[in-house]
Write an enzyme that holds these catalytic residues in place. Structure first.
Site, PDB file in Angstrom:
ATOM      1  CE  LYS A  16      16.699  -3.814   7.050  1.00  0.00           C
ATOM      2  NZ  LYS A  16      15.343  -3.616   6.666  1.00  0.00           N
TER       3      LYS A  16
ATOM      4  CE1 TYR B 273      16.379  -7.552   9.186  1.00  0.00           C
ATOM      5  CE2 TYR B 273      16.700  -8.851   7.195  1.00  0.00           C
ATOM      6  CZ  TYR B 273      16.192  -7.730   7.828  1.00  0.00           C
ATOM      7  OH  TYR B 273      15.506  -6.801   7.110  1.00  0.00           O
TER       8      TYR B 273
ATOM      9  NE  ARG C  79       5.590  -3.580   8.830  1.00  0.00           N
ATOM     10  CZ  ARG C  79       6.568  -3.511   7.933  1.00  0.00           C
ATOM     11  NH1 ARG C  79       6.408  -2.902   6.814  1.00  0.00           N
ATOM     12  NH2 ARG C  79       7.764  -4.055   8.162  1.00  0.00           N
TER      13      ARG C  79
ATOM     14  CG  ASP D 101      15.728  -2.165   3.468  1.00  0.00           C
ATOM     15  OD1 ASP D 101      16.266  -2.142   2.352  1.00  0.00           O
ATOM     16  OD2 ASP D 101      15.534  -3.205   4.122  1.00  0.00           O
ATOM     17  CG  ASP D 102      10.429  -1.681   5.833  1.00  0.00           C
ATOM     18  OD1 ASP D 102      11.006  -2.755   6.024  1.00  0.00           O
ATOM     19  OD2 ASP D 102      10.353  -0.785   6.681  1.00  0.00           O
TER      20      ASP D 102
ATOM     21  CD  GLU E 253      13.872  -1.937   9.035  1.00  0.00           C
ATOM     22  OE1 GLU E 253      14.445  -1.457   8.038  1.00  0.00           O
ATOM     23  OE2 GLU E 253      13.360  -3.065   9.044  1.00  0.00           O
ATOM     24  CG  ASP E 254      10.020  -3.088  10.278  1.00  0.00           C
ATOM     25  OD1 ASP E 254       9.955  -3.115   9.029  1.00  0.00           O
ATOM     26  OD2 ASP E 254      10.302  -4.087  10.946  1.00  0.00           O
TER      27      ASP E 254
HETATM   28  P1  NAD Z   1       2.365  -3.190   5.026  1.00  0.00           P
HETATM   29  O1  NAD Z   1       1.705  -3.231   6.340  1.00  0.00           O
HETATM   30  O2  NAD Z   1       2.785  -1.890   4.452  1.00  0.00           O
HETATM   31  O3  NAD Z   1       1.441  -3.911   3.930  1.00  0.00           O
HETATM   32  C1  NAD Z   1       0.688  -5.064   4.130  1.00  0.00           C
HETATM   33  C2  NAD Z   1      -0.420  -5.038   3.111  1.00  0.00           C
HETATM   34  O4  NAD Z   1      -1.097  -6.293   3.116  1.00  0.00           O
HETATM   35  C3  NAD Z   1      -1.478  -3.966   3.344  1.00  0.00           C
HETATM   36  O5  NAD Z   1      -1.755  -3.314   2.136  1.00  0.00           O
HETATM   37  C4  NAD Z   1      -2.713  -4.764   3.773  1.00  0.00           C
HETATM   38  O6  NAD Z   1      -3.910  -4.162   3.325  1.00  0.00           O
HETATM   39  C5  NAD Z   1      -2.492  -6.052   3.023  1.00  0.00           C
HETATM   40  N1  NAD Z   1      -3.227  -7.187   3.603  1.00  0.00           N
HETATM   41  C6  NAD Z   1      -3.408  -7.499   4.910  1.00  0.00           C
HETATM   42  N2  NAD Z   1      -4.161  -8.601   5.012  1.00  0.00           N
HETATM   43  C7  NAD Z   1      -4.451  -8.994   3.751  1.00  0.00           C
HETATM   44  C8  NAD Z   1      -5.190 -10.057   3.199  1.00  0.00           C
HETATM   45  N3  NAD Z   1      -5.787 -10.958   3.982  1.00  0.00           N
HETATM   46  N4  NAD Z   1      -5.280 -10.146   1.872  1.00  0.00           N
HETATM   47  C9  NAD Z   1      -4.662  -9.249   1.069  1.00  0.00           C
HETATM   48  N5  NAD Z   1      -3.939  -8.225   1.535  1.00  0.00           N
HETATM   49  C10 NAD Z   1      -3.833  -8.096   2.862  1.00  0.00           C
HETATM   50  O7  NAD Z   1       3.635  -4.133   5.132  1.00  0.00           O
HETATM   51  P2  NAD Z   1       4.866  -4.227   4.101  1.00  0.00           P
HETATM   52  O8  NAD Z   1       5.999  -3.377   4.541  1.00  0.00           O
HETATM   53  O9  NAD Z   1       4.364  -4.058   2.737  1.00  0.00           O
HETATM   54  O10 NAD Z   1       5.327  -5.716   4.385  1.00  0.00           O
HETATM   55  C11 NAD Z   1       4.469  -6.803   4.089  1.00  0.00           C
HETATM   56  C12 NAD Z   1       5.195  -8.102   4.385  1.00  0.00           C
HETATM   57  O11 NAD Z   1       6.329  -8.209   3.551  1.00  0.00           O
HETATM   58  C13 NAD Z   1       5.709  -8.233   5.826  1.00  0.00           C
HETATM   59  O12 NAD Z   1       5.542  -9.562   6.254  1.00  0.00           O
HETATM   60  C14 NAD Z   1       7.166  -7.924   5.704  1.00  0.00           C
HETATM   61  O13 NAD Z   1       7.927  -8.579   6.703  1.00  0.00           O
HETATM   62  C15 NAD Z   1       7.454  -8.503   4.349  1.00  0.00           C
HETATM   63  N6  NAD Z   1       8.650  -7.910   3.741  1.00  0.00           N
HETATM   64  C16 NAD Z   1       9.596  -8.755   3.274  1.00  0.00           C
HETATM   65  C17 NAD Z   1      10.741  -8.244   2.713  1.00  0.00           C
HETATM   66  C18 NAD Z   1      11.789  -9.148   2.171  1.00  0.00           C
HETATM   67  O14 NAD Z   1      12.925  -8.749   2.031  1.00  0.00           O
HETATM   68  N7  NAD Z   1      11.457 -10.359   1.841  1.00  0.00           N
HETATM   69  C19 NAD Z   1      10.922  -6.869   2.626  1.00  0.00           C
HETATM   70  C20 NAD Z   1       9.904  -6.022   3.098  1.00  0.00           C
HETATM   71  C21 NAD Z   1       8.767  -6.561   3.644  1.00  0.00           C
END
Ligand code: NAD
Length: 546
Positions: A172, A102, A154, A266-267, A243-244
């Protein structure tokens, strides 16, 4: 486990068919009696190994591999040969294996998916299958209990990888099995191939998906609708985990289907529960109430708004009005602070567009809003700079700093940076794994605020009680359950989550909480035969051969 669509007597597989079926194959661990019964004499070398010896043998070679992608390939090949052995190794070495199957390494594997492709796993359903999706799903030989489905637009923080995003549903679902004991044959990874808008991926000679741009609009929606209906027809009651998907589809799909079928994103929702659990743990250290928190997010996508919604719900449960609870959460996106006067805001950000003059950058937002917590979910690495973390440490005795973006390259800061720049005062959680850090003689053990603490238990609980839908309340209950399993000694070393090797215990407790919630709200299709936790534990697949 039942096979889908089988009728009448089917002769049981024998000989090479057994050895080539990863669900049945045990390799050199087949006993003398099994070798006779299954026609395996002569097809295996004579010595019978135990499964533990097979695992040792695998690990000797595996640990010599220096390149994490080679480790991924080796594990994947084992998954394709002998599932019991693969899952026993995952369960027994989850700390070592989870980052490979993962995040973060699965991200790399998706980027190289075409190059390292050996055998297909799961189902690829393309837009060309329109009108025939139920027929295609019947090609799956098992009765699926849970589907993880992506359209690859994504993938983690890596963008549109098209059909190469399949690594994520596969990875997953491996965790659904390893972490929650959902039987492998109940797990169906699905990629919906509607095209890919990433030219570099689509034009790669090794690309495995359709070589066309993405289908969108009404045609896309009709394709998804057909998929959901077909999945329910072929696998009645199957849980669907979105997912994604990119923002413009993820929120809509969740809303369209959450009250119709047992489904969740899940996201958005799993991430929310794991982050809220981390905040509960941090507040056990600071002794502050949740209702006094001001949370500033870097990122305003699925993770950020999902977490903000659950924090707001938790505050509401503690007596705060919803409006006021939402005003405790602020978002910064790529254009600056999300404020009411902005005209460019997507629908999902509007609840957090508060009255405030525009603020262009995150450091400035920290100075102006004085948050108690910052949560990085922007997918942009290195964005929690030294100045930002020092400012948080100036504002708070124990600043809450969560850098949740994946994979590691996109993490807003490292554990080392968070602890060192805050003088060892940060209450830190990360999306990617980091090693312990020693600052001023104290060693901190950062743990991943990874939704893998949540989704396996949600899936197990939903399958076990045949939940008709998956409610927000279930995610709230999972957050509380996870937080309660964090011990005082975890907290003493700065760990906001339980140790990963306890994951099956965590998942069983979460599943029991989910099933109890479903029972209370009358949405359980099946009731426990005994006490809920025992009932759940009795259903968990154990890959170890005695
Ligand atoms: P998403 O694409 O929905 O959201 C990303 C956001 O970041 C958008 O709103 C975008 O406008 C913003 N963004 C992009 N560049 C930016 C910058 N320079 N400054 C400020 N904001 C900026 O993606 P998501 O599903 O929300 O996921 C975001 C991240 O979180 C990914 O890397 C994902 O892998 C991670 N994530 C981690 C977990 C975990 O369990 N730790 C869970 C879900 C998502």
């Amino acid at each position: 486990m039942g096979k889908a669509g089988t009728t009448g007597a089917v002769s049981a597989p024998r000989g090479l068919d057994v050895l080539r079926d990863p669900v049945l194959n045990r390799g050199t661990a087949f006993s003398e009696a099994e070798r006779d019964a299954l026609g395996l004499r002569g097809l295996l070398p004579p010595h019978v190994h135990t499964q533990a010896e097979q695992a040792e043998r695998f690990l000797v070679t595996f640990r010599k591999l220096a390149d994490p992608l080679d480790k991924f390939i080796a594990l994947n090949a084992l998954h394709d040969r002998n599932e019991d052995l693969f899952f026993s190794i995952l369960v027994d070495h989850i700390d070592e294996m989870q980052p490979i199957v993962y995040t973060p390494i699965v991200g790399l594997a998706c980027q190289k998916f075409g190059q390292i492709f050996q055998r297909p796993r799961g189902m690829f359903i393309s837009i060309r299958d329109r009108g025939n999706i139920a027929k295609v799903l019947r090609n799956w030989p098992y009765q699926a209990g849970i589907i993880v489905v992506t359209d690859g637009e994504r993938i983690l923080g890596l963008g549109d990888l098209g059909a190469h995003g399949m690594g994520i549903p596969v990875g997953k679902l491996s965790l659904y099995t390893a972490c929650a004991g959902i039987h492998p044959t109940q797990c169906l990874p699905v990629t919906l191939d509607v095209g890919c808008n990433n030219d570099a991926v689509r034009n790669d000679p090794f690309y495995v998906g359709l070589r066309q741009k993405r289908v969108t609009g009404a045609e896309y929606d009709a394709f998804i609708e057909e998929f959901v209906s077909a999945a329910q027809e072929v696998f009645p009651g199957v849980v669907i985990q979105w997912e994604d998907f990119a923002n413009h589809n993820a929120f809509r799909l969740l809303e369209n289907y959450r009250d119709r079928v047992s489904s969740f994103n899940d996201d958005i929702q799993g991430t929310a529960a794991v982050a809220l659990a981390g905040i509960f743990s941090a507040l056990r250290i600071t002794g502050q109430p949740l209702t006094d928190q001001r949370v500033l997010f870097l990122g305003a996508g699925e993770a950020a708004t999902g977490i903000a919604d659950l924090i707001a719900s938790a505050m509401v449960a503690q007596g705060v009005a919803l409006d006021q609870a939402r005003r405790s959460c602020w978002l910064v996106d790529s254009k600056g602070l999300v404020v009411k006067s902005r005209k460019d805001l997507a629908h999902h950000k509007l609840n957090y567009a508060h009255d405030h003059p525009p603020v262009a950058d995150f450091l400035d937002a920290v100075r102006k809003l004085k948050p108690t917590a910052i949560i990085g979910v922007s997918a942009v690495g290195g964005t929690f700079t030294r100045e930002i973390i020092e400012e948080m440490a100036k504002l708070n005795e124990r600043p809450i700093i969560f850098a949740l973006s994946n994979p590691t390259s996109q993490s807003e800061c490292t554990a080392e940076e968070a602890y060192r720049w805050s003088g060892g005062r940060a209450l830190f959680a990360c999306g990617s794994p980091f090693d312990p850090v020693t600052v001023h003689g104290q060693t901190f053990v950062p743990r991943q605020g990874n939704n893998s603490y949540i989704f396996p238990g949600i899936g197990l609980g939903a399958i076990a009680c045949k939940a008709k839908v998956i409610t927000d309340d279930m995610f709230m209950k999972s957050a509380h359950t996870l937080a309660q399993l964090v011990t005082e000694s975890d907290l003493a070393q700065g760990s906001l989550y339980p140790a990963l090797p306890r994951i099956r215990e965590v998942s069983a407790y979460i599943a029991a909480a989910i099933a109890n919630a479903a029972k209370e709200s009358g949405i359980a299709g099946r009731l426990a035969k005994q006490e809920m936790l025992k009932d759940i534990e009795a259903q968990m697949y154990d890959p170890h051969q005695k």
